[in-house]
Design a protein around this motif. Structure first.
Motif, PDB file in Angstrom:
ATOM      1  N   VAL A 154      41.430  28.801  25.722  1.00 58.11           N
ATOM      2  CA  VAL A 154      41.174  30.210  25.365  1.00 58.11           C
ATOM      3  C   VAL A 154      40.880  31.028  26.613  1.00 58.11           C
ATOM      4  N   LEU A 155      40.009  30.525  27.501  1.00 60.13           N
ATOM      5  CA  LEU A 155      39.666  31.262  28.718  1.00 60.13           C
ATOM      6  C   LEU A 155      40.890  31.475  29.613  1.00 60.13           C
ATOM      7  N   LEU A 156      41.702  30.462  29.760  1.00 62.32           N
ATOM      8  CA  LEU A 156      42.906  30.607  30.576  1.00 62.32           C
ATOM      9  C   LEU A 156      43.901  31.583  29.943  1.00 62.32           C
ATOM     10  N   SER A 157      44.013  31.583  28.624  1.00 61.78           N
ATOM     11  CA  SER A 157      44.908  32.521  27.941  1.00 61.78           C
ATOM     12  C   SER A 157      44.435  33.957  28.141  1.00 61.78           C
ATOM     13  N   ILE A 158      43.129  34.206  28.022  1.00 61.62           N
ATOM     14  CA  ILE A 158      42.577  35.552  28.238  1.00 61.62           C
ATOM     15  C   ILE A 158      42.794  35.981  29.686  1.00 61.62           C
ATOM     16  N   ALA A 159      42.570  35.063  30.640  1.00 62.32           N
ATOM     17  CA  ALA A 159      42.760  35.400  32.048  1.00 62.32           C
ATOM     18  C   ALA A 159      44.224  35.740  32.330  1.00 62.32           C
ATOM     19  N   MET A 160      45.157  35.014  31.748  1.00 64.09           N
ATOM     20  CA  MET A 160      46.575  35.301  31.940  1.00 64.09           C
ATOM     21  C   MET A 160      46.935  36.656  31.337  1.00 64.09           C
ATOM     22  N   PHE A 161      46.401  36.971  30.152  1.00 64.41           N
ATOM     23  CA  PHE A 161      46.648  38.263  29.520  1.00 64.41           C
ATOM     24  C   PHE A 161      46.144  39.399  30.411  1.00 64.41           C
ATOM     25  N   LEU A 162      44.918  39.269  30.954  1.00 63.69           N
ATOM     26  CA  LEU A 162      44.360  40.302  31.828  1.00 63.69           C
ATOM     27  C   LEU A 162      45.168  40.418  33.126  1.00 63.69           C
ATOM     28  N   LEU A 163      45.642  39.328  33.657  1.00 62.90           N
ATOM     29  CA  LEU A 163      46.459  39.358  34.865  1.00 62.90           C
ATOM     30  C   LEU A 163      47.771  40.105  34.628  1.00 62.90           C
ATOM     31  N   ILE A 164      48.413  39.844  33.509  1.00 60.39           N
ATOM     32  CA  ILE A 164      49.672  40.536  33.191  1.00 60.39           C
ATOM     33  C   ILE A 164      49.432  42.030  32.961  1.00 60.39           C
TER      34      ILE A 164
END
Length: 176
Positions: free
Chosen positions: A153-163
């Motif tokens: 979940v944390l990695l998915s949120i971080a990827m979303f914010l990066l994009i």
């Protein structure tokens, strides 16, 4: 009476020592210790038997078999290792560490012996391992652990914010 028993035992031991010129063992370089369900891996005889045919005799009490000229005696040049790979100059050297006796029955005791010319090895008693149904092997908890879910979940949120940040940077950079 005791003297007779001692003499008898001494005669048997002397006879055994005379008939056994070398010993064989299971190969312990392997993960399994040389034991499998349908085979065993035996050590090679000494390199003093280089080039000679080695006969293998095995017996499980009800069935006795002999493999004539199973393999040739090893040479003394290379250290015995499972695989000695030298890929330089376009060639690869592979050196065996033992003889794999195939076609055995699982969970059975065998007596194995080598014969090279007039020399005979000591008898080696081995037992093949019991075959297990792969469905009976416990692999542990098959679901996802809580830690794996949190990290995902944390990695998915971080990827979303990066994009989102990348898109915002491109949008702001293209304005003049």
């Amino acid at each position: 009476m005791r003297l007779g028993i001692v003499v008898f035992l001494a005669a048997v031991l002397v006879n055994e020592i005379k008939t056994q010129n070398f010993t064989i063992t299971l190969v312990n370089d392997l993960v399994t210790g040389g034991l499998f369900t349908n085979s065993v891996v035996l050590s090679l005889p000494s390199c003093k038997y280089y080039g000679e045919n080695v006969n293998v005799t095995y017996d499980n009490g009800t069935f006795k078999a002999q493999i004539i000229s199973a393999f040739k005696g090893p040479d003394c040049r290379f250290k015995r290792a499972l695989v000695v790979a030298n890929s330089g100059d376009g060639y690869t050297v592979v050196q065996p560490i033992g003889y794999q006796l195939l076609g055995l029955t699982s969970n059975t005791v065998y007596t194995v012996q080598y014969q090279v010319g007039n020399d005979t090895s000591s008898n080696l008693t081995v037992k093949t391992i019991n075959r297990r149904d792969f469905n009976a092997i416990d692999v542990g908890f098959e679901g996802r652990s809580g830690g794996m879910v949190v990290i995902t979940v944390l990695l998915s949120i971080a990827m979303f914010l990066l994009i989102i940040g990348l898109i915002g940077t491109l949008a702001m950079g293209s304005r003049k």
